[in-house]
Design a protein around this motif. Structure first.
Motif, mmCIF file in Angstrom:
data_model
loop_
_atom_site.group_PDB
_atom_site.id
_atom_site.type_symbol
_atom_site.label_atom_id
_atom_site.label_comp_id
_atom_site.label_asym_id
_atom_site.label_seq_id
_atom_site.Cartn_x
_atom_site.Cartn_y
_atom_site.Cartn_z
ATOM 1 N N ALA A 12 0.831 -1.208 0.000
ATOM 2 C CA ALA A 12 0.000 0.000 0.000
ATOM 3 C C ALA A 12 0.864 1.255 0.000
ATOM 4 C CB ALA A 12 -0.937 -0.009 1.202
ATOM 5 N N SER A 13 1.943 1.241 0.756
ATOM 6 C CA SER A 13 2.826 2.412 0.808
ATOM 7 C C SER A 13 3.496 2.673 -0.538
ATOM 8 C CB SER A 13 3.894 2.219 1.882
ATOM 9 O OG SER A 13 3.315 2.049 3.139
ATOM 10 N N VAL A 14 4.020 1.631 -1.139
ATOM 11 C CA VAL A 14 4.709 1.789 -2.426
ATOM 12 C C VAL A 14 3.730 2.234 -3.510
ATOM 13 C CG1 VAL A 14 5.900 0.502 -4.248
ATOM 14 C CG2 VAL A 14 6.594 0.223 -1.874
ATOM 15 N N THR A 15 2.551 1.648 -3.529
ATOM 16 C CA THR A 15 1.565 2.028 -4.536
ATOM 17 C C THR A 15 1.082 3.459 -4.334
ATOM 18 O OG1 THR A 15 0.875 -0.284 -4.560
ATOM 19 C CG2 THR A 15 -0.532 1.277 -5.696
ATOM 20 N N ALA A 16 0.920 3.879 -3.089
ATOM 21 C CA ALA A 16 0.515 5.263 -2.817
ATOM 22 C C ALA A 16 1.587 6.240 -3.285
ATOM 23 C CB ALA A 16 0.229 5.449 -1.330
ATOM 24 N N VAL A 17 2.844 5.919 -3.047
ATOM 25 C CA VAL A 17 3.928 6.788 -3.507
ATOM 26 C C VAL A 17 3.971 6.828 -5.034
ATOM 27 C CG1 VAL A 17 6.450 7.007 -3.589
ATOM 28 C CG2 VAL A 17 5.311 6.560 -1.423
ATOM 29 N N LEU A 18 3.730 5.691 -5.676
ATOM 30 C CA LEU A 18 3.710 5.665 -7.143
ATOM 31 C C LEU A 18 2.566 6.500 -7.708
ATOM 32 C CD1 LEU A 18 4.588 1.945 -7.908
ATOM 33 C CD2 LEU A 18 5.994 3.961 -8.324
ATOM 34 N N VAL A 38 -11.335 15.028 -13.605
ATOM 35 C CA VAL A 38 -12.140 14.092 -12.812
ATOM 36 C C VAL A 38 -11.347 12.809 -12.563
ATOM 37 C CG1 VAL A 38 -14.251 12.695 -12.827
ATOM 38 C CG2 VAL A 38 -14.325 15.063 -13.577
ATOM 39 N N PHE A 39 -10.615 12.358 -13.567
ATOM 40 C CA PHE A 39 -9.763 11.183 -13.390
ATOM 41 C C PHE A 39 -8.672 11.445 -12.352
ATOM 42 C CE2 PHE A 39 -6.055 8.584 -14.658
ATOM 43 C CZ PHE A 39 -6.607 7.332 -14.401
ATOM 44 N N GLY A 40 -8.168 12.669 -12.303
ATOM 45 C CA GLY A 40 -7.195 13.032 -11.272
ATOM 46 C C GLY A 40 -7.792 12.919 -9.877
ATOM 47 N N GLY A 41 -9.063 13.301 -9.721
ATOM 48 C CA GLY A 41 -9.743 13.119 -8.441
ATOM 49 C C GLY A 41 -9.935 11.655 -8.103
ATOM 50 N N PHE A 42 -10.200 10.842 -9.127
ATOM 51 C CA PHE A 42 -10.318 9.403 -8.920
ATOM 52 C C PHE A 42 -8.986 8.810 -8.465
ATOM 53 C CE2 PHE A 42 -10.298 5.017 -10.624
ATOM 54 C CZ PHE A 42 -11.347 4.504 -9.880
ATOM 55 N N LEU A 43 -7.897 9.258 -9.085
ATOM 56 C CA LEU A 43 -6.572 8.816 -8.636
ATOM 57 C C LEU A 43 -6.305 9.258 -7.199
ATOM 58 C CD1 LEU A 43 -4.223 9.444 -11.692
ATOM 59 C CD2 LEU A 43 -4.912 7.258 -10.727
ATOM 60 N N GLY A 44 -6.763 10.459 -6.864
ATOM 61 C CA GLY A 44 -6.607 10.943 -5.495
ATOM 62 C C GLY A 44 -7.380 10.104 -4.495
ATOM 63 N N SER A 45 -8.547 9.602 -4.901
ATOM 64 C CA SER A 45 -9.295 8.733 -3.989
ATOM 65 C C SER A 45 -8.572 7.404 -3.784
ATOM 66 C CB SER A 45 -10.711 8.501 -4.503
ATOM 67 O OG SER A 45 -10.718 7.661 -5.629
ATOM 68 N N TRP A 46 -7.907 6.911 -4.826
ATOM 69 C CA TRP A 46 -7.086 5.709 -4.650
ATOM 70 C C TRP A 46 -5.892 5.998 -3.746
ATOM 71 C CZ3 TRP A 46 -7.947 0.823 -5.064
ATOM 72 C CH2 TRP A 46 -8.984 0.385 -5.878
ATOM 73 N N LEU A 47 -5.353 7.194 -3.857
ATOM 74 C CA LEU A 47 -4.280 7.600 -2.952
ATOM 75 C C LEU A 47 -4.779 7.598 -1.514
ATOM 76 C CD1 LEU A 47 -1.369 8.716 -2.703
ATOM 77 C CD2 LEU A 47 -2.351 10.985 -2.969
ATOM 78 N N PHE A 48 -5.997 8.081 -1.301
ATOM 79 C CA PHE A 48 -6.608 8.072 0.028
ATOM 80 C C PHE A 48 -6.791 6.647 0.544
ATOM 81 C CE2 PHE A 48 -10.806 7.542 2.111
ATOM 82 C CZ PHE A 48 -10.476 8.043 3.352
ATOM 83 N N ILE A 49 -7.340 5.773 -0.287
ATOM 84 C CA ILE A 49 -7.592 4.391 0.129
ATOM 85 C C ILE A 49 -6.283 3.686 0.477
ATOM 86 C CG2 ILE A 49 -8.377 2.133 -0.691
ATOM 87 C CD1 ILE A 49 -10.456 3.691 -2.374
ATOM 88 N N LEU A 50 -5.283 3.867 -0.361
ATOM 89 C CA LEU A 50 -4.008 3.189 -0.124
ATOM 90 C C LEU A 50 -3.271 3.760 1.087
ATOM 91 C CD1 LEU A 50 -2.897 2.798 -3.814
ATOM 92 C CD2 LEU A 50 -3.511 0.956 -2.243
ATOM 93 N N SER A 51 -3.342 5.068 1.279
ATOM 94 C CA SER A 51 -2.685 5.638 2.459
ATOM 95 C C SER A 51 -3.414 5.233 3.734
ATOM 96 C CB SER A 51 -2.586 7.159 2.340
ATOM 97 O OG SER A 51 -3.862 7.740 2.274
ATOM 98 N N LEU A 52 -4.739 5.142 3.687
ATOM 99 C CA LEU A 52 -5.488 4.668 4.852
ATOM 100 C C LEU A 52 -5.163 3.204 5.146
ATOM 101 C CD1 LEU A 52 -7.611 5.331 6.998
ATOM 102 C CD2 LEU A 52 -9.351 4.599 5.371
#
Length: 132
Positions: A12-18, A38-52
């Motif tokens: 999760a950490s490595v994927t969030a950094v990527l 909008v896709f950038g916001g979707f990527l940001g939500s994945w960043l949120f999920i992975l960091s959580l």
């Protein structure tokens, strides 16, 4: 297939950094059109999920298996971090990141409740009525 907590922490950490680095590298492309924003916001939500996921796994490794992520500080910290990352790309990315992240958090909570909550046994014994 489930992986151990420590492996999930690293993944999760490595994927969030990527994802964060990809958002920064492709900032001009993400900010170029409405759909890309909008896709950038979707990527940001994945960043949120992975960091959580990474924060929760770190707490599970350090503090023990029974520890759970709460709304404040873990969820709020990860959401603010992902909003900050999206805000560096485009303001609309941050707005759509909030929407996607709240929806993802709702469904993650539903899945977690379904998987991890044990059903409470109900006592169905009615007993006999006493006559007066």
């Amino acid at each position: 297939m489930a992986v151990p907590t420590s492996v999930s922490l690293v993944l999760a950490s490595v994927t969030a950094v990527l994802i964060f680095s990809a958002m920064q590298m492709y900032k001009p492309l993400i900010a170029s059109s409405q759909m890309a924003t909008v896709f950038g916001g979707f990527l940001g939500s994945w960043l949120f999920i992975l960091s959580l996921t990474a924060v929760s796994n770190l707490e599970a490794v350090v503090l023990g298996k029974g520890f759970q992520a709460k709304l404040f500080p873990e969820v709020a910290f990860c959401l603010i971090g992902s909003l900050f990352a999206c805000g560096m790309v485009h303001r609309v990315c941050a707005t759509t990141c909030i929407l996607f992240s709240v929806a993802a958090l709702y469904y993650i909570n539903r899945i977690s409740q379904k998987v991890h909550n044990a059903p409470v046994p109900v006592d169905t014994y009615a007993g006999k009525k006493k006559k007066k």
